[in-house]
Design a protein around this motif. Structure first.
Motif, PDB file in Angstrom:
ATOM      1  N   THR A   1       9.596  14.089   8.572  1.00 57.14           N
ATOM      2  CA  THR A   1       9.187  15.294   9.305  1.00 57.14           C
ATOM      3  C   THR A   1       9.418  15.171  10.802  1.00 57.14           C
ATOM      4  N   GLY A   2       9.529  13.935  11.308  1.00 53.63           N
ATOM      5  CA  GLY A   2       9.823  13.727  12.718  1.00 53.63           C
ATOM      6  C   GLY A   2       8.631  13.509  13.618  1.00 53.63           C
ATOM      7  N   SER A   3       7.407  13.630  13.074  1.00 58.22           N
ATOM      8  CA  SER A   3       6.233  13.422  13.923  1.00 58.22           C
ATOM      9  C   SER A   3       5.014  13.116  13.064  1.00 58.22           C
ATOM     10  N   PHE A   4       4.009  12.499  13.687  1.00 59.72           N
ATOM     11  CA  PHE A   4       2.757  12.209  12.997  1.00 59.72           C
ATOM     12  C   PHE A   4       2.006  13.509  12.695  1.00 59.72           C
ATOM     13  N   GLU A   5       2.104  14.483  13.590  1.00 61.99           N
ATOM     14  CA  GLU A   5       1.420  15.762  13.392  1.00 61.99           C
ATOM     15  C   GLU A   5       1.976  16.487  12.173  1.00 61.99           C
ATOM     16  N   ALA A   6       3.297  16.562  12.081  1.00 58.60           N
ATOM     17  CA  ALA A   6       3.909  17.246  10.939  1.00 58.60           C
ATOM     18  C   ALA A   6       3.634  16.488   9.649  1.00 58.60           C
ATOM     19  N   ALA A   7       3.603  15.147   9.724  1.00 58.28           N
ATOM     20  CA  ALA A   7       3.309  14.348   8.537  1.00 58.28           C
ATOM     21  C   ALA A   7       1.895  14.598   8.040  1.00 58.28           C
ATOM     22  N   SER A   8       0.944  14.735   8.967  1.00 58.23           N
ATOM     23  CA  SER A   8      -0.444  14.988   8.552  1.00 58.23           C
ATOM     24  C   SER A   8      -0.558  16.333   7.851  1.00 58.23           C
ATOM     25  N   ALA A   9       0.189  17.335   8.336  1.00 56.56           N
ATOM     26  CA  ALA A   9       0.147  18.659   7.701  1.00 56.56           C
ATOM     27  C   ALA A   9       0.724  18.595   6.287  1.00 56.56           C
ATOM     28  N   ARG A  10       1.818  17.848   6.097  1.00 61.01           N
ATOM     29  CA  ARG A  10       2.419  17.767   4.769  1.00 61.01           C
ATOM     30  C   ARG A  10       1.545  16.967   3.807  1.00 61.01           C
ATOM     31  N   LEU A  11       0.954  15.880   4.297  1.00 63.67           N
ATOM     32  CA  LEU A  11       0.153  15.017   3.425  1.00 63.67           C
ATOM     33  C   LEU A  11      -1.253  15.552   3.195  1.00 63.67           C
ATOM     34  N   GLY A  12      -1.678  16.485   4.035  1.00 65.92           N
ATOM     35  CA  GLY A  12      -3.023  17.052   3.864  1.00 65.92           C
ATOM     36  C   GLY A  12      -4.132  16.120   4.326  1.00 65.92           C
ATOM     37  N   VAL A  13      -3.829  15.251   5.287  1.00 62.88           N
ATOM     38  CA  VAL A  13      -4.839  14.358   5.867  1.00 62.88           C
ATOM     39  C   VAL A  13      -4.747  14.495   7.377  1.00 62.88           C
ATOM     40  N   SER A  14      -5.733  13.918   8.072  1.00 64.74           N
ATOM     41  CA  SER A  14      -5.753  14.035   9.521  1.00 64.74           C
ATOM     42  C   SER A  14      -4.636  13.209  10.157  1.00 64.74           C
TER      43      SER A  14
ATOM     44  N   VAL B   1       8.078   2.199  13.355  1.00 62.61           N
ATOM     45  CA  VAL B   1       8.399   3.546  13.829  1.00 62.61           C
ATOM     46  C   VAL B   1       8.687   3.506  15.322  1.00 62.61           C
ATOM     47  N   ILE B   2       9.800   4.086  15.716  1.00 59.49           N
ATOM     48  CA  ILE B   2      10.079   4.313  17.137  1.00 59.49           C
ATOM     49  C   ILE B   2       9.417   5.634  17.486  1.00 59.49           C
ATOM     50  N   ARG B   3       8.356   5.552  18.245  1.00 59.13           N
ATOM     51  CA  ARG B   3       7.536   6.733  18.537  1.00 59.13           C
ATOM     52  C   ARG B   3       8.185   7.540  19.656  1.00 59.13           C
ATOM     53  N   ALA B   4       9.094   8.408  19.250  1.00 61.40           N
ATOM     54  CA  ALA B   4       9.836   9.258  20.176  1.00 61.40           C
ATOM     55  C   ALA B   4       9.833  10.666  19.593  1.00 61.40           C
ATOM     56  N   THR B   5      10.651  11.536  20.127  1.00 68.48           N
ATOM     57  CA  THR B   5      10.762  12.903  19.598  1.00 68.48           C
ATOM     58  C   THR B   5      12.208  13.158  19.209  1.00 68.48           C
ATOM     59  N   PRO B   6      12.538  13.193  17.913  1.00 68.08           N
ATOM     60  CA  PRO B   6      11.618  12.944  16.790  1.00 68.08           C
ATOM     61  C   PRO B   6      11.392  11.447  16.570  1.00 68.08           C
ATOM     62  N   CYS B   7      10.389  11.124  15.764  1.00 69.46           N
ATOM     63  CA  CYS B   7      10.141   9.733  15.408  1.00 69.46           C
ATOM     64  C   CYS B   7      11.317   9.199  14.586  1.00 69.46           C
TER      65      CYS B   7
ATOM     66  N   ASP C   1       0.880  -1.169   0.000  1.00 67.83           N
ATOM     67  CA  ASP C   1       0.000   0.000   0.000  1.00 67.83           C
ATOM     68  C   ASP C   1       0.920   1.223   0.000  1.00 67.83           C
ATOM     69  N   TYR C   2       1.065   1.852  -1.176  1.00 69.99           N
ATOM     70  CA  TYR C   2       2.045   2.931  -1.286  1.00 69.99           C
ATOM     71  C   TYR C   2       1.611   4.195  -0.566  1.00 69.99           C
ATOM     72  N   ALA C   3       0.305   4.363  -0.330  1.00 66.79           N
ATOM     73  CA  ALA C   3      -0.146   5.486   0.498  1.00 66.79           C
ATOM     74  C   ALA C   3       0.340   5.297   1.933  1.00 66.79           C
ATOM     75  N   ALA C   4       0.318   4.049   2.394  1.00 64.96           N
ATOM     76  CA  ALA C   4       0.807   3.757   3.740  1.00 64.96           C
ATOM     77  C   ALA C   4       2.323   3.915   3.815  1.00 64.96           C
TER      78      ALA C   4
ATOM     79  N   ALA D   1       7.128   7.104   5.443  1.00 64.90           N
ATOM     80  CA  ALA D   1       8.303   7.900   5.069  1.00 64.90           C
ATOM     81  C   ALA D   1       8.156   9.349   5.518  1.00 64.90           C
ATOM     82  N   THR D   2       6.960   9.889   5.417  1.00 68.49           N
ATOM     83  CA  THR D   2       6.733  11.290   5.786  1.00 68.49           C
ATOM     84  C   THR D   2       6.844  11.486   7.288  1.00 68.49           C
ATOM     85  N   VAL D   3       6.384  10.514   8.065  1.00 67.11           N
ATOM     86  CA  VAL D   3       6.528  10.594   9.527  1.00 67.11           C
ATOM     87  C   VAL D   3       8.008  10.658   9.898  1.00 67.11           C
ATOM     88  N   ILE D   4       8.818   9.817   9.275  1.00 70.07           N
ATOM     89  CA  ILE D   4      10.245   9.800   9.589  1.00 70.07           C
ATOM     90  C   ILE D   4      10.930  11.064   9.079  1.00 70.07           C
TER      91      ILE D   4
END
Length: 284
Positions: free
Chosen positions: A16-29, A49-55, A3-6, A11-14
């Motif tokens: 950008t460093g966070s799920f929040e920043a990834a959602s802003a770049r991808l334009g989804v929640s 994903v190692i869920r830390a700061t940054p991811c 699933d290339y969307a997944a 890739a975007t989470v890694i």
């Protein structure tokens, strides 16, 4: 089939460093990004994903991201993409400071992700599939890769005149080298040890300031903090002006090679050509 969307969400989470920043770049929640990554982890049966700061990516996650980037590069051979693919390559800091950037500036249609690593160790990143190509001192070729000789980067042992007068008033030998503070880029940097051992005729254990910056290395030499080996191209003007002095007659020439994944030979061809041309202007 992946699933290339997944994969893109991962890739975007890694990147950008966070799920929040990834959602802003991808334009989804943010919840949609989390769901895509979680479903991918469930399918792969592994944490990605190692869920830390940054991811950060796990080893499995990094392999999937590398796969996504390779597919994106190969697809540019078929049709231009609205989103430039990421090209991750390993470069040693001294090459970046002296000759690599003009080559990268010639390449359009990609976003570079540069991994800065010592030329004696960057081949390991290529072996593990973490980068598509690497500037390395390892001639290779690494399995599955092509190797191109770029030339030799010359290093000159230098220090300020005041430093030389203080620590090397008569001669440079094992005693004066043990007393004089050296400079070291990082724990992987063995260049000063090699040069000192060559001068002393025996293994040397140096006392060193650790400065992880090519420009900072030169500045530290100029300010008399220590002695170190600098790329000749960066210190030539300082040697001519007398701001720095050459220590001994012996330079160290480090051979450099561009090794890249053979399966990406076509999309990497423009970069390979640009690197060879840029290297000719600086390397021996």
């Amino acid at each position: 089939m992946f699933d290339y969307a997944a994969l893109d969400a991962l890739a975007t989470v890694i990147e950008t460093g966070s799920f929040e920043a990834a959602s802003a770049r991808l334009g989804v929640s943010q919840s949609a990004v989390s769901q895509r990554v979680r479903q991918l982890e469930e399918r792969m049966g592994a944490v990605l994903v190692i869920r830390a700061t940054p991811c950060r990516a796990t080893e499995d996650g990094a392999r999937l991201i590398a796969h996504l980037r390779e597919v994106a590069l190969l697809e540019t051979e078929l049709a231009p993409s609205e989103t430039p693919p990421v090209l991750r390559i390993a470069v040693n800091a001294d090459s970046l400071a002296t000759w690599v950037l003009p080559a990268l500036a010639e390449i359009e249609g990609v976003r570079f992700d540069l991994v800065i690593d010592d030329q004696d160790h960057s081949a390991g990143l290529l072996r593990r599939g973490e980068v598509a190509g690497a500037i390395t001192a390892d001639e290779g070729p690494i399995a599955g890769c092509d190797s191109v000789s770029l030339g030799r980067l010359r290093y000159i042992a230098t220090a300020s005149p005041d430093f030389v007068a203080r620590y090397f008033p008569d001669r440079i030998d094992r005693h004066s080298l043990r007393a004089a503070p050296a400079l070291q880029f990082n724990a992987k940097d063995r260049l000063q040890d090699r040069w000192a051992s060559m001068i002393a005729g025996m293994p040397m254990g140096l006392r060193a300031h650790r400065i992880g910056s090519t420009e900072g290395f030169v500045e530290a030499c100029l300010r008399g903090m220590g002695w170190g080996l600098n790329p000749e191209a960066l210190v030539r003007a300082h040697l001519e002006s007398g701001a720095l002095e050459r220590l001994g007659p012996a330079p160290i020439d480090v051979p450099l090679y561009w090794q890249s994944a053979r399966r990406l030979k076509a999309p990497l061809a423009p970069l390979t050509k640009a690197l060879r041309q840029a290297a000719k202007a600086v390397l021996l």
